[in-house]
Design a protein around this motif. Structure first.
Motif, mmCIF file in Angstrom:
data_model
loop_
_atom_site.group_PDB
_atom_site.id
_atom_site.type_symbol
_atom_site.label_atom_id
_atom_site.label_comp_id
_atom_site.label_asym_id
_atom_site.label_seq_id
_atom_site.Cartn_x
_atom_site.Cartn_y
_atom_site.Cartn_z
ATOM 1 N N TYR C 32 44.547 37.893 87.093
ATOM 2 C CA TYR C 32 44.148 36.627 87.712
ATOM 3 C C TYR C 32 45.270 36.029 88.549
ATOM 4 O O TYR C 32 45.023 35.438 89.603
ATOM 5 C CB TYR C 32 43.697 35.634 86.647
ATOM 6 C CG TYR C 32 42.428 36.065 85.964
ATOM 7 C CD1 TYR C 32 41.201 35.770 86.532
ATOM 8 C CD2 TYR C 32 42.468 36.781 84.782
ATOM 9 C CE1 TYR C 32 40.031 36.169 85.924
ATOM 10 C CE2 TYR C 32 41.308 37.182 84.167
ATOM 11 C CZ TYR C 32 40.093 36.876 84.747
ATOM 12 O OH TYR C 32 38.947 37.280 84.147
ATOM 13 N N ARG C 34 47.533 37.860 90.022
ATOM 14 C CA ARG C 34 47.644 38.701 91.213
ATOM 15 C C ARG C 34 46.675 38.259 92.286
ATOM 16 O O ARG C 34 46.941 38.379 93.481
ATOM 17 C CB ARG C 34 47.365 40.154 90.852
ATOM 18 C CG ARG C 34 48.581 40.831 90.313
ATOM 19 C CD ARG C 34 48.292 42.243 89.921
ATOM 20 N NE ARG C 34 49.191 42.611 88.848
ATOM 21 C CZ ARG C 34 48.829 43.266 87.781
ATOM 22 N NH1 ARG C 34 47.581 43.635 87.638
ATOM 23 N NH2 ARG C 34 49.692 43.565 86.864
ATOM 24 N N LEU C 35 45.527 37.716 91.845
ATOM 25 C CA LEU C 35 44.530 37.253 92.801
ATOM 26 C C LEU C 35 45.113 36.151 93.687
ATOM 27 O O LEU C 35 44.756 36.042 94.863
ATOM 28 C CB LEU C 35 43.317 36.735 92.036
ATOM 29 C CG LEU C 35 41.939 36.967 92.633
ATOM 30 C CD1 LEU C 35 41.783 38.404 93.060
ATOM 31 C CD2 LEU C 35 40.901 36.624 91.617
ATOM 32 N N HIS C 36 46.012 35.330 93.150
ATOM 33 C CA HIS C 36 46.631 34.283 93.964
ATOM 34 C C HIS C 36 47.536 34.878 95.033
ATOM 35 O O HIS C 36 47.590 34.375 96.155
ATOM 36 C CB HIS C 36 47.445 33.343 93.075
ATOM 37 C CG HIS C 36 46.635 32.682 92.024
ATOM 38 N ND1 HIS C 36 45.533 31.912 92.324
ATOM 39 C CD2 HIS C 36 46.742 32.660 90.681
ATOM 40 C CE1 HIS C 36 45.013 31.470 91.202
ATOM 41 N NE2 HIS C 36 45.717 31.912 90.191
ATOM 42 N N VAL C 38 47.110 37.817 96.404
ATOM 43 C CA VAL C 38 46.210 38.335 97.421
ATOM 44 C C VAL C 38 45.748 37.193 98.319
ATOM 45 O O VAL C 38 45.603 37.357 99.528
ATOM 46 C CB VAL C 38 45.007 39.038 96.765
ATOM 47 C CG1 VAL C 38 43.975 39.409 97.805
ATOM 48 C CG2 VAL C 38 45.453 40.282 96.047
#
Lengths: 99, 132, 104
Positions: C32, C34-36, C38
């Protein structure tokens, strides 16, 4: 100067690819592929200006569309397992991929 | 040539109306006046949030991931979707699940989560009041 | 001349932000967060690179196409992120939270 920017984009794509290969869960891989696709769109746009053929921008636009649809389709395939049922089943792809 | 194009557009519109493809909330024309100000606001938010997240990546300062529920004040579907999208668009916060009146978000830091709980962004969202 | 400098600045900052985002997806501990990372590479980096190219294009058909690409990325990238996070949460992937006992 465009060359520098395209090199930066290529480095980003390489790092995203490394995460797509290494990523512990399947969702990490999909997120990395999504980033890879976005960077491809930008790379095609920069390449259109390097080579002076601005009609390549149409291809970048189409690639943006395909990237989005592709990510959503892969996500659906991974969560549901197939394309013909409509509910999320009980199997856990995240755990199955971690080993 | 242009006449042929015009004819095919007319045919498409005719067929679409016959098939009832055009519903009553197809395009938010009545929100156009609010969009430019909202766009500038969201661009500003994106830049601020980006600087914060970049700092956290480069200095490996502490991150404190949070899952919080926040209320959604928007009445219409369109307003809720715009709200969820703009939360996801600002780095540092990702909307995870959207239900009727609450929105579960995953925030990278405690400050970002508190910012959203206060609901300063919610007031800026152009809310469509669609008459059914 | 000024437009050239402005465009190079946008392109360079956009490229650097992209690399930082890519470093972020290697440094953050769980999916989650890592999504930031991205999200950085998806939003500001893409906006700045397209803006820099738009300065080079001037007022032409190419600039309009760049604007279309920008609008499309602007709408689809949060949708894709939300779909990813939603699917991950539904499949039972637990986010690593700060108030757990294994504090980072």
């Amino acid at each position: 100067m465009f060359i520098v920017v395209s090199l930066a984009i290529l480095i980003t794509m390489g790092l995203a690819l490394a995460r797509a290969i290494a990523g512990p869960t399947v969702y990490d891989r999909i997120a990395a592929v999504n980033l890879f696709g976005t960077k491809t769109v930008l790379l095609i746009a920069v390449w259109a200006f390097i080579s002076g053929r601005t009609d390549l921008l149409d291809i970048a636009l189409v690639y943006a569309l395909i990237n989005f649809i592709g990510v959503i389709a892969v996500l659906k395939l991974v969560t549901v397992g197939d394309f013909h049922s409509s509910s999320v089943d009980e199997t856990d792809p995240a755990k199955a991929d971690t080993e | 040539m242009l006449g042929l194009g015009l004819a095919s557009i007319a045919l498409t519109i005719f067929l679409a109306t016959r098939m009832n493809l055009i519903d009553d909330e197809s395009y938010p024309f009545h929100l156009f006046s609010q969009f430019p100000a909202f766009f500038i606001y969201i661009l500003n938010e994106i830049i601020k949030a980006n600087i914060d997240v970049v700092k956290r990546i480069m200095t490996s300062s502490s991150i404190s991931p949070q899952l919080v529920d926040i209320p959604v004040p928007q009445k219409s579907d369109l307003g809720r979707v715009i709200y969820a999208n703009s939360i996801t668009l600002t780095p540092g916060t990702v909307s995870v699940a959207l239900s009727k009146d609450t929105l579960t978000i995953h925030a990278l830091t405690k400050e970002a989560a508190e910012d959203l709980t206060k609901g300063s962004m919610a007031k800026k969202i152009p809310d469509a009041v669609i008459k059914k | 001349m000024i437009i050239d400098i402005l465009s190079w600045a946008c392109l360079t900052v956009g490229g650097i932000l992209g690399i930082i985002g890519a470093i972020g997806i290697h440094r953050f501990p769980d999916f989650y967060s890592r999504l930031h990372a991205v999200g950085i590479a998806d939003t500001l980096s893409a906006i700045l690179i397209l803006l820099g190219l738009g300065f080079q294009a001037g007022l032409s058909l190419a600039a309009f196409k760049l604007f279309l690409i920008f609008v499309f990325l602007f709408f689809t990238s949060p949708t894709a992120s939300h779909a990813l996070a939603n699917a991950a949460l539904h499949s039972g992937l637990e986010p690593e939270l700060a108030d757990d006992e294994n504090k980072k």
